[in-house]
Design an enzyme around this catalytic site. Structure first.
Site, short mmCIF file in Angstrom:
data_model
loop_
_atom_site.label_atom_id
_atom_site.label_comp_id
_atom_site.label_asym_id
_atom_site.label_seq_id
_atom_site.Cartn_x
_atom_site.Cartn_y
_atom_site.Cartn_z
N ALA A 23 0.94 -1.18 -0.01
CA ALA A 23 -0.07 0.00 -0.12
C ALA A 23 0.81 1.23 -0.08
O ALA A 23 2.14 1.32 0.49
CB ALA A 23 -0.83 0.13 1.29
N GLY A 43 0.89 -4.95 1.33
CA GLY A 43 -0.40 -5.28 0.40
C GLY A 43 -0.12 -6.16 -0.53
O GLY A 43 -0.88 -6.66 -1.29
N GLU A 66 -0.31 -9.59 0.21
CA GLU A 66 -1.64 -9.88 0.50
C GLU A 66 -2.41 -10.09 -0.86
O GLU A 66 -3.27 -11.11 -0.79
CB GLU A 66 -2.23 -8.66 1.48
CG GLU A 66 -1.57 -8.83 2.68
CD GLU A 66 -1.90 -7.68 3.31
OE1 GLU A 66 -1.50 -6.45 3.28
OE2 GLU A 66 -2.65 -7.80 4.39
N GLU A 89 4.78 -4.72 7.44
CA GLU A 89 4.09 -3.88 8.21
C GLU A 89 4.36 -3.36 9.67
O GLU A 89 4.57 -2.40 9.82
CB GLU A 89 2.70 -4.11 8.28
CG GLU A 89 1.98 -3.81 6.75
CD GLU A 89 2.07 -5.24 6.21
OE1 GLU A 89 2.69 -6.20 6.29
OE2 GLU A 89 1.21 -5.30 5.08
N1 CAA Z 1 4.57 3.27 -0.67
C1 CAA Z 1 5.00 4.30 -1.48
N2 CAA Z 1 6.05 4.52 -2.05
C2 CAA Z 1 6.81 3.41 -2.38
C3 CAA Z 1 6.45 2.17 -1.57
C4 CAA Z 1 5.34 2.07 -0.94
N3 CAA Z 1 4.87 1.05 -0.31
N4 CAA Z 1 7.73 1.52 -2.00
C5 CAA Z 1 8.34 1.97 -2.69
N5 CAA Z 1 7.88 3.34 -2.87
C6 CAA Z 1 8.70 4.29 -3.77
C7 CAA Z 1 9.78 4.90 -2.78
O1 CAA Z 1 9.38 5.89 -1.72
C8 CAA Z 1 10.57 5.26 -4.01
O2 CAA Z 1 9.95 6.74 -4.60
P1 CAA Z 1 11.04 7.99 -4.31
O3 CAA Z 1 12.12 7.76 -5.26
O4 CAA Z 1 9.89 9.07 -4.80
O5 CAA Z 1 11.34 8.27 -3.09
C9 CAA Z 1 10.60 4.36 -5.03
O6 CAA Z 1 9.26 3.71 -5.03
C10 CAA Z 1 11.76 3.46 -5.07
O7 CAA Z 1 11.77 2.83 -3.98
P2 CAA Z 1 13.00 2.93 -3.21
O8 CAA Z 1 14.05 3.80 -3.68
O9 CAA Z 1 12.79 2.44 -1.79
O10 CAA Z 1 13.91 1.54 -4.03
P3 CAA Z 1 14.82 0.65 -3.26
O11 CAA Z 1 15.19 -0.32 -4.34
O12 CAA Z 1 15.98 1.11 -2.52
O13 CAA Z 1 14.03 -0.52 -2.12
C11 CAA Z 1 12.02 -1.52 -1.37
C12 CAA Z 1 12.93 -1.22 -2.55
C13 CAA Z 1 12.90 -2.49 -0.32
C14 CAA Z 1 11.01 -2.31 -1.68
C15 CAA Z 1 11.62 -0.35 -0.51
O14 CAA Z 1 11.05 0.58 -1.64
C16 CAA Z 1 10.76 -0.55 0.35
O15 CAA Z 1 10.81 -0.82 1.79
N6 CAA Z 1 9.26 -0.01 0.27
C17 CAA Z 1 8.05 -0.32 1.27
C18 CAA Z 1 7.76 -1.55 1.38
C19 CAA Z 1 6.70 -1.90 2.39
O16 CAA Z 1 6.99 -1.43 3.70
N7 CAA Z 1 5.52 -2.16 2.18
C20 CAA Z 1 4.33 -2.53 2.88
C21 CAA Z 1 3.65 -1.07 2.93
S1 CAA Z 1 2.21 -1.24 4.20
C22 CAA Z 1 0.99 -2.03 3.44
O17 CAA Z 1 1.03 -2.71 2.56
C23 CAA Z 1 -0.16 -2.01 4.50
C24 CAA Z 1 -1.14 -3.19 4.23
O18 CAA Z 1 -1.11 -4.20 4.74
C25 CAA Z 1 -2.16 -2.77 3.42
#
Ligand code: CAA
Length: 254
Positions: free
Chosen positions: A62, A107, A110, A130
């Site tokens: 998400a 998500g 999921e 999360e």
């Molecule tokens: N939401 C919003 N933006 C996201 C995102 C997310 N879940 N995941 C990645 N992005 C964005 C980053 O912010 C970045 O954008 P900017 O360049 O504008 O900052 C772009 O995508 C590229 O990401 P990274 O620079 O972070 O890429 P990376 O290769 O260094 O890392 C990653 C990749 C490990 C997947 C890292 O992006 C990350 O940890 N993302 C979040 C993953 C996460 O925690 N997901 C769970 C979300 S909570 C959820 O889903 C709740 C639910 O149950 C419904």
């Protein structure tokens, strides 16, 4: 946006928001929900594949930036929208396959869990991180991960937020197979399923979805009832007769 690619009876839905690793914001998740409704209702579509655009991500979760501004009521609505998409994948009357081509986190994992079958590319990374954001999996992860991998594995993964690679995902049953390119494997299975009786598939999916819940004896009764009822279908007559006549069956979904 959500790409929709129809190839005969197989529909491929592609989440395409590559600037955010296909993370789902409100517009993208709403569009995904709507496209899932479309393919669920389209009788010519016999199998559905969900994947992500590009090579880096299936869905990185998400949208965290969006969630950082939410209060309780909007967060509940956001959870409900994710649940709606998950339930469509889980209950639509045809098989759904996740082709996990990179990060499937939060998500994203999921939605993959809500599909009937999951395949991963060898570089895929899956998990429920999360807990690291101070929240919980909110689109079905607290329930479906346990149903797919067992409660012990699920608790370790959701409590720690640990991310697993494709080989571990295969070992713990989180994915059914690892294959490059993963979309080829998903298409191969989807085409195979599209050649089977859609009536059998619909009823098997409905019954299999009951396997881990409800009363076992009642579920077996439902199976018995459906088994008998199916003998009135053209597909059952065709399948049984084709075997006896030593030829390939052609199922028409009647
Ligand atoms: N939401 C919003 N933006 C996201 C995102 C997310 N879940 N995941 C990645 N992005 C964005 C980053 O912010 C970045 O954008 P900017 O360049 O504008 O900052 C772009 O995508 C590229 O990401 P990274 O620079 O972070 O890429 P990376 O290769 O260094 O890392 C990653 C990749 C490990 C997947 C890292 O992006 C990350 O940890 N993302 C979040 C993953 C996460 O925690 N997901 C769970 C979300 S909570 C959820 O889903 C709740 C639910 O149950 C419904």
């Amino acid at each position: 946006m959500i790409g929709v690619d129809r190839d005969a009876a197989v529909a491929v839905l592609t989440v395409d928001r590559q600037e955010a690793l296909n993370a789902l914001d409100v517009a993208t998740l709403t569009e995904l929900r709507d496209r899932l409704h479309d393919v669920a209702a389209d009788e010519e579509v016999r199998a559905v594949i969900l994947t992500g655009a590009g090579e880096k991500a299936f869905v990185a979760g998400a949208d965290i930036k969006y969630m950082s501004g939410l209060g309780v009521e909007r967060a509940k609505a956001w959870g409900a929208l994710g649940h709606e998409a998950g339930r469509l994948l889980e209950t639509m009357p045809k098989p759904t396959i996740a082709a996990v081509n990179g990060f499937a986190l939060g998500g994203g994992c999921e939605l993959a869990l809500a599909c009937d079958i999951r395949y991963a590319a060898s570089g895929a990374k899956l998990g429920q991180p999360e807990v690291n954001l101070g929240i919980i999996p909110g689109w079905g992860g607290t329930q479906r991960l346990a149903r797919v991998c067992g409660l012990g594995v699920a608790k370790e993964l959701i409590f720690t937020g640990r991310i697993v690679g494709a080989e571990e995902a295969l070992r713990i049953g989180l994915v059914n197979a690892v294959h490059d390119p993963v979309l080829d494997k998903a298409r191969e299975t989807a085409s195979l399923l599209a050649s089977k009786s859609p009536i059998s598939l619909r009823i098997m999916k409905e019954l299999a979805n009951r396997a881990l819940g409800g009363d076992h004896a009642t579920n077996l009764e439902a199976e018995g009832e459906s088994f008998g009822e199916l003998f009135s279908s053209d597909d059952a007559k065709e399948g049984l007769t084709a075997f006896v006549e030593k030829r390939e069956a052609v199922f028409r979904g009647r």
